[in-house]
Design an enzyme around this catalytic site. Structure first.
Site, PDB file in Angstrom:
ATOM      1  N   TYR A   1       0.823  -1.213   0.000  1.00  0.00           N
ATOM      2  CA  TYR A   1       0.000   0.000   0.000  1.00  0.00           C
ATOM      3  C   TYR A   1       0.860   1.266   0.000  1.00  0.00           C
ATOM      4  O   TYR A   1       0.325   2.375   0.074  1.00  0.00           O
ATOM      5  CB  TYR A   1      -0.925   0.026   1.225  1.00  0.00           C
TER       6      TYR A   1
ATOM      7  N   LYS B   1       5.031 -14.259   0.600  1.00  0.00           N
ATOM      8  CA  LYS B   1       5.212 -14.891  -0.710  1.00  0.00           C
ATOM      9  C   LYS B   1       6.711 -14.778  -0.989  1.00  0.00           C
ATOM     10  O   LYS B   1       7.144 -14.207  -1.990  1.00  0.00           O
ATOM     11  CB  LYS B   1       4.365 -14.169  -1.766  1.00  0.00           C
TER      12      LYS B   1
ATOM     13  N   ASP C   1      -0.688 -18.095  -1.167  1.00  0.00           N
ATOM     14  CA  ASP C   1      -1.607 -18.931  -1.959  1.00  0.00           C
ATOM     15  C   ASP C   1      -2.039 -20.152  -1.147  1.00  0.00           C
ATOM     16  O   ASP C   1      -3.215 -20.531  -1.139  1.00  0.00           O
ATOM     17  CB  ASP C   1      -0.980 -19.330  -3.306  1.00  0.00           C
TER      18      ASP C   1
ATOM     19  N   ASP D   1      -5.271  -7.900   3.950  1.00  0.00           N
ATOM     20  CA  ASP D   1      -6.572  -7.407   3.484  1.00  0.00           C
ATOM     21  C   ASP D   1      -7.353  -8.527   2.798  1.00  0.00           C
ATOM     22  O   ASP D   1      -8.540  -8.753   3.065  1.00  0.00           O
ATOM     23  CB  ASP D   1      -6.358  -6.228   2.525  1.00  0.00           C
TER      24      ASP D   1
ATOM     25  N   ASP E   1     -10.969 -10.808   4.287  1.00  0.00           N
ATOM     26  CA  ASP E   1     -12.282 -11.011   3.640  1.00  0.00           C
ATOM     27  C   ASP E   1     -12.617 -12.499   3.627  1.00  0.00           C
ATOM     28  O   ASP E   1     -13.761 -12.904   3.855  1.00  0.00           O
ATOM     29  CB  ASP E   1     -12.274 -10.481   2.191  1.00  0.00           C
TER      30      ASP E   1
HETATM   31  N1  GGG Z   1     -14.997  -0.037   6.463  1.00  0.00           N
HETATM   32  C1  GGG Z   1     -13.936   0.418   5.748  1.00  0.00           C
HETATM   33  C2  GGG Z   1     -14.045   0.267   4.257  1.00  0.00           C
HETATM   34  O1  GGG Z   1     -14.736   1.014   3.622  1.00  0.00           O
HETATM   35  N2  GGG Z   1     -13.341  -0.729   3.731  1.00  0.00           N
HETATM   36  C3  GGG Z   1     -13.272  -0.996   2.344  1.00  0.00           C
HETATM   37  C4  GGG Z   1     -11.910  -1.093   1.753  1.00  0.00           C
HETATM   38  O2  GGG Z   1     -11.769  -1.144   0.550  1.00  0.00           O
HETATM   39  N3  GGG Z   1     -10.871  -1.131   2.543  1.00  0.00           N
HETATM   40  C5  GGG Z   1      -9.545  -1.221   2.069  1.00  0.00           C
HETATM   41  C6  GGG Z   1      -8.597  -1.604   3.116  1.00  0.00           C
HETATM   42  O3  GGG Z   1      -8.962  -1.929   4.227  1.00  0.00           O
HETATM   43  O4  GGG Z   1      -7.419  -1.603   2.832  1.00  0.00           O
END
Ligand code: GGG
Length: 351
Positions: free
Chosen positions: A136, A186, A219, A243, A247
């Protein structure tokens, strides 16, 4: 005693869930004997569309005087995602030095996992994501736009300080939990930054002889979050990998609508920020059906961080009780047909 909270609902469902949750949190705080004084900040994409910036120039200084920040979501169909992220969320994380992002994922009783054979309590892990650099980092550029020889360069940055901070936080958590840490990189392909990351993990591990360390390539980790999520306890990963994995962690434990997170400024000089993992969900924004529980659980983390652990635990326990109750309302992401307000009302009643 009252804490100063900066409230940034942001975009889409971020605004809906924060508006719904706020009175419940105020009641809880009052019953626990403390107050929450909010600064309402209308920062986000609507501001960008009207004024050309997601937040004011002195926004970061405004945040500094607060005890904590509560963020809803960022993202708008009419604004490119890199503009919204780089205009609000990333500057907050970076400039307030919120180097550690902590994201728990627990499969709670009464919540259905898409994984066959998994029930309440079977998955209980926490990901420590590096939060201000790595993939990032805003390092790179584009040249020769529009030509055939157009080029884009995006460099990842791993500092010893940033890497060690998140790795140490993860080891501390592992020592407090089951003594088991998974280091996700990685480093077979990324032989500079990620081999450096592995070196830091090895160095820090010497201070934690009671913690076993497993190394996984990202992976394989993605596969194993689906194949054997019950075996993970504490996971540490770079910004992007963390990140993506969170999810995955959220969905195998039921829903992105339940996943909380904390962006921690561990040096104590600046406020930490708490936010649901989910984004602004433009597809359901305005329908009143967003799951508010990821925000509620983020508030529980916020209260714990402020030292109001009893209130935080009460809130987290109430969420767990409500999810375990088959008659309690639930939003469509959890298979129900209730709206945001009904879920919050039931939780308020339960509290
Ligand atoms: N609740 C925070 C939000 O809007 N997250 C969406 C997002 O794309 N976050 C990117 C990240 O956490 O790096």
């Amino acid at each position: 005693m009252a804490y100063e909270i900066a409230l940034i609902p942001g975009d889409g469902i971020g605004e809906e869930v924060l508006t719904a949750v706020r009175p419940l949190v105020d009641d809880l705080a009052a019953s626990a004997g403390f107050g929450l004084d909010y600064t309402d900040l209308d920062w986000g994409s609507e501001r960008y569309l009207a004024e050309g910036a997601m937040m004011p120039e002195d926004g970061i200084e405004t945040l500094r005087s607060h005890d904590a920040i509560l963020l809803g979501a960022v993202g708008h169909p009419d604004v490119p995602d890199h503009v919204t992220l780089h205009g609000l969320m990333l500057p907050i994380r970076k400039r307030l030095n919120q180097q550690v992002c902590k994201r728990p994922a627990t499969l709670l009783e009464g919540v259905e996992s898409p994984l066959r054979g998994y029930g309440g309590g079977d998955v209980d892990l926490v990901v420590f994501r590096e939060n201000t650099e790595g993939e990032y980092a805003d390092v790179g550029g584009r040249e020769h736009r529009g030509f055939d020889h157009e080029v884009a360069v995006q460099s990842a940055v791993y500092t010893r300080e940033g890497t060690e901070t998140v790795v140490r936080a993860a080891f501390e958590a592992a020592a407090d939990r089951e003594g088991y840490l998974t280091n996700v990189t990685k480093s077979n392909a990324q032989a500079h930054g990620m081999v450096f990351w592995d070196d830091v993990v090895r160095e820090v591990s010497e201070d934690y002889p009671g913690v076993d360390v497993e190394r996984l390539l990202v992976d394989a980790a993605a596969m194993d979050f689906v194949r054997r999520p019950e075996e993970f306890d504490v996971v540490v990963a770079s910004n992007l990998f963390g990140d993506v994995l969170t999810d995955l962690g959220a969905i195998v434990t039921g829903s992105l609508g339940l996943a909380p997170s904390a962006n921690l400024a561990l040096d104590g000089d600046a406020p930490s920020m708490f936010e649901p993992v989910h984004g602004s969900a433009p597809d359901i924004a305005g329908e009143g059906i967003a799951n508010p529980l990821a925000t509620v659980r983020s508030v529980a983390m916020l209260l714990d961080h402020l030292g109001e652990s009893a209130a935080g635990t009460r809130l987290e326990d109430a969420v767990a009780d409500q999810l375990a109750d088959p008659d309690a309302p639930r939003t469509p992401d959890l298979g129900g047909d209730a709206g945001t307000d009904a879920v919050v009302a039931a939780l308020r009643e339960r509290l």
